[in-house]
Enzyme design. Structure first.
Site, PDB file in Angstrom:
ATOM      1  N   ASP A 333      36.506  38.493  47.250  1.00 55.73           N
ATOM      2  CA  ASP A 333      35.811  37.892  46.110  1.00 55.73           C
ATOM      3  C   ASP A 333      35.329  38.952  45.127  1.00 55.73           C
ATOM      4  O   ASP A 333      35.180  40.124  45.475  1.00 55.73           O
ATOM      5  CB  ASP A 333      34.616  37.066  46.588  1.00 55.73           C
ATOM      6  CG  ASP A 333      33.561  37.920  47.282  1.00 55.73           C
ATOM      7  OD1 ASP A 333      33.955  38.763  48.106  1.00 55.73           O
ATOM      8  OD2 ASP A 333      32.364  37.757  47.000  1.00 55.73           O
ATOM      9  N   GLU A 334      35.061  38.515  43.929  1.00 57.93           N
ATOM     10  CA  GLU A 334      34.372  39.299  42.909  1.00 57.93           C
ATOM     11  C   GLU A 334      34.888  40.743  42.831  1.00 57.93           C
ATOM     12  O   GLU A 334      34.135  41.698  43.017  1.00 57.93           O
ATOM     13  CB  GLU A 334      32.860  39.274  43.166  1.00 57.93           C
ATOM     14  CG  GLU A 334      32.288  37.869  43.046  1.00 57.93           C
ATOM     15  CD  GLU A 334      30.790  37.800  43.295  1.00 57.93           C
ATOM     16  OE1 GLU A 334      30.127  36.975  42.655  1.00 57.93           O
ATOM     17  OE2 GLU A 334      30.292  38.558  44.146  1.00 57.93           O
TER      18      GLU A 334
END
EC number: 3.2.1.52
Length: 766
Positions: A333-334
């Protein structure tokens, strides 16, 4: 087949708890959480004493040992092995599903039937909740317990029932990790997702790379206050720690003895700044970014080159030795792509592999790590960003940014675990009380968690089978100690346990609240810092043809509410709330809940309602607010109540993700107006941007423009921007507000490349 609980439907379920006696014929309410699928109450009772025989073979070793230790450590009772007419026995039954059980309590015996020791263990947790809470604190003094005769047939509806804990932002000792696991076991959860690596700290010993312990596990200082507080301030204190491999083995074994699987998370390619600080060659620039000392998303991520993959494979080899779980969580993620966009080797790799862009490069990264783990007989789980650029072939998706990722993955035939921010992020505020401890933001009350449906809309029955279950997430940026973790986790994790275990037809929120009141006595004995908001008051304003009304309600309906309207503190001599209050002018209301002894048991609820010319009128929005931040709906923008100055996630603020917004207010008749005002939230650290372009038009009854203004915003204080348009005695019927969303978040900012959030509060018409 689980039988329908006819007696329960009639509301006459009784359980004998708190040490019943032969003469205790007064029915008591059920206290079991999660609620069993079927129960039948029978006449009589069973007595547990030192004359009770425990019968179990090696097949039920863990479950029977847990029961024996729980009873004997919690009391003076000593179960015996000698033959007795009073006995507790464990029996194998191949017809019961894997995690199911059958618990039968009669006058002469207790029989626990299960196909597996896992099912028997869950039966023991049910039986445990039928015993007095004093057993939990090892303070039960009587030498026998009487349990109501009954039968329970039970099994979970989802196979994945989990809780997550981030130890990267803040580190917690082994003893607390075990306590956390104990709570999951009591709630019949079967998975502990252990988030071990982060930008702010690496928390697991890796023998081949000692700098991960020496450098990556420690940061120079930590942010004070909230990320949005500017300028940032720090405590100046070195902070960190890590778990040795021996400690990890100890925790994994402890969880296994409670039939809980520990899934480790080793983040890649993003959230890896701490590792890069220890080994700068793993980044694209070769520079040392330092271990992060504040929260957010950072541009320094793993560079997809051979030495990086060799490093990660070496780490995973040691991780696999410690964790026998089928799944390894690799994050995903991210991961900002700025470094990759400006990296010659990354661009060469994109060209060499025929990839379209940096998103496909991330997919290449994840797929390569998946192949490695698959070669070791393991499977990967990743956050829903791993869908971007193409999903790795065998990956399981954790859907956190809503349900869209879950739907997309399930439709592709991939397994899904639900963790949406809307219902599963327990780092969000759980109360609108101003005394709540600092949290990241948002608003997720207990009732909303309880009404979570893990099966997203848009899936067919066949596609729904790919949804394994759900988990609650605890990100610890603002949780500095164990007590704060407990406060944020419980009772929301308790509600989630029932969502995941109990089928919908056997769930009822009001019934759950009653059981939770009893369950909190058990939590008190376990010294768990529960956030008790059961008696907090909620206020709701409603409009109809008869006027405007304000309604008060607490989670527990069994205690009265007293209120005042003159600004004084409520007491038993104040007005007793009996029905919704009619509101025709500005009103300040204070209220509190009192118990049967006249003791105030809730915090004081306070609300100011300001009646202006748009309150209760008609309003239309061009787009619906996000389901995560829907507040009180469109009507909440003209209900006379301002949102919180400190939080954007309460029931008054409305949030829109990436959308432009048009608002049309119909005053019903031609009305003289002088001023239109509202305000916007502005917290760029949380992807929330006040709009830069706002057009306010005032129209007559034929919808002709009387005036149109391109409005500007004024500083409204911390994280607030105010809008005010003066029109001076204008006779109008309609107000049209056109709000342009900020757009895409720029490079270098938190959430770069994502759509910005727009949050709007009460629109006041004077």
């Amino acid at each position: 087949m689980i039988r329908c609980n006819v007696l329960k439907l009639l509301g006459v379920i009784v359980f004998c708890v708190f040490g019943c006696t032969k003469n205790a014929d007064q029915p008591l309410d059920s206290v079991i959480i999660p609620n069993p699928q079927a129960q039948i109450i029978q006449l009589g009772y069973f007595t547990i004493s030192s004359n009770t025989q425990l019968i179990a073979d090696e097949y039920f070793k863990l479950s029977s040992s847990f029961l024996k230790n729980f009873i004997e450590n919690g009391s003076s009772i000593r179960l015996n092995k000698d033959k007795s007419e009073s006995k507790i026995s464990f029996q194998f039954d191949s017809t019961i599903e894997k995690e199911g059980y059958h618990l039968k309590i009669s006058e002469n015996d207790i029989i626990i039937s299960a196909q597996t020791d896992i099912g028997a263990f869950y039966a023991v947790q049910t039986l445990r909740q039928l015993l007095p809470p004093a057993f939990e604190s090892q303070t039960f003094e009587d030498n026998q317990i009487h349990l109501q005769a009954q039968e329970i047939e039970d099994a979970p509806q989802f196979v994945y029932r989990g809780m997550h804990l981030d130890v990267g932002r803040h580190f917690f000792p082994v003893a607390f990790i075990k306590k956390y696991i104990d709570m999951l076991a009591l709630l019949k959860m079967n998975t502990f997702h252990w988030h071990l690596t982060e930008d702010q700290g690496w928390r697991i010993e890796i023998k081949k790379y000692p700098k991960l312990q020496e450098v990556a596990a420690w940061r120079d200082e930590t942010l004070i206050g909230h990320y949005n507080d500017m300028p940032h301030q720090f405590d100046g204190k070195r902070y960190g720690g890590y778990y040795t491999q021996e400690e990890v083995k100890e925790i994994v074994a402890y969880a296994s003895a409670r039939h809980i699987t520990v899934i480790p998370e080793i983040e890649m390619p993003g959230h890896s700044q701490a590792a890069i600080a220890a080994y700068p060659n793993l980044g694209c620039t070769g520079e040392n970014p330092g271990v992060a000392k504040f929260w957010g998303v950072f541009e320094d991520i793993y560079c997809p080159k051979e030495e990086t993959f060799a490093f990660l494979e070496d780490i995973l080899d040691e991780v696999l030795e410690l964790f026998p779980s089928e799944y390894i969580h690799i994050g995903g993620d991210e991961a900002p792509k700025t470094r990759w966009e400006n990296c010659e080797s990354c661009q060469a790799l994109i060209k060499k592999e025929g990839l379209k862009d940096e998103h496909e490069l991330q997919s290449y990264f994840i797929t390569r790590m998946e192949k490695y783990l698959n070669s070791k007989g393991r499977q990967i789980i990743g956050w829903d960003e791993i869908l971007e650029g193409g999903l790795a072939p065998n990956a399981t998706v954790m859907s956190w940014r809503g349900v869209e990722g879950a739907v997309a993955a399930a439709k592709q035939g991939h397994k899904v675990i639900m963790t949406p921010t809307s219902h599963c992020y327990f780092d969000y505020y759980q109360s609108e009380n101003d005394t709540e401890p600092l949290a990241i933001g948002g608003f997720l009350p207990l009732e909303k968690v309880y009404h979570f449906n893990p099966i997203p809309e848009g899936l067919t029955a066949e596609e729904s089978q790919f949804v394994l279950g759900a988990q609650g997430n605890l990100w610890t940026e603002y949780m500095r100690d164990e007590k704060q973790v407990e406060y944020m986790a419980f009772p929301r994790a308790i509600a989630l346990s029932e969502v995941l275990w109990t089928s919908e037809e056997h769930r009822n929120y009001e019934d759950f609240v009653k059981r939770l009141e009893h369950f909190q006595k058990r939590m008190d004995m376990l010294n768990v810092n529960v956030a008790n908001h059961l008696y907090e008051i909620k206020g709701t304003i409603q409009s109809n043809e008869n006027g405007i009304f304000f309604q008060l309600k607490s989670e527990s309906n069994s205690n009265p509410i007293f209120y005042t309207t003159d600004g004084s503190e409520p007491n038993l001599k104040s007005y007793k709330y009996e029905k919704a209050l009619s509101v025709s002018e500005d009103l300040l209301i204070k209220a509190a809940v009192f118990d049967e002894n006249g003791k105030q048991i809730s915090s004081i609820f306070e609300e100011t309602i300001e009646i202006h010319k748009a309150v209760g009128k008609k309003i239309e929005l061009s787009v619906e607010p996000s389901k995560v931040y829907s507040g009180s709906g469109a009507a909440g923008l003209i209900n006379g109540i301002q949102g919180s100055d400190k939080r954007y996630g309460d029931k008054e603020w409305l949030g829109f993700w990436g959308d432009d917004l048009e608002i049309l207010i119909d005053l019903g008749t031609t009305t003289q107006i002088n001023k239109i005002s509202t305000r916007f939230y502005d917290a760029i650290g949380q992807w929330i941007y006040a709009p830069s372009i706002i057009e306010v038009a005032v129209l007559d009854s034929e919808r002709n423009n009387l005036t149109k203004n391109n409005a500007t915003l004024d500083d409204g204080g911390k994280n607030l921007k105010n809008l005010e348009v003066r029109v001076e005695n204008l006779d109008a019927r309609y107000i049209h507000i056109n709000i342009k969303n900020y757009g895409v978040i720029p490079d270098g900012a938190q959430g770069a490349g994502h759509k910005a959030w727009l949050f709007v509060d009460e629109i006041v018409v004077e």
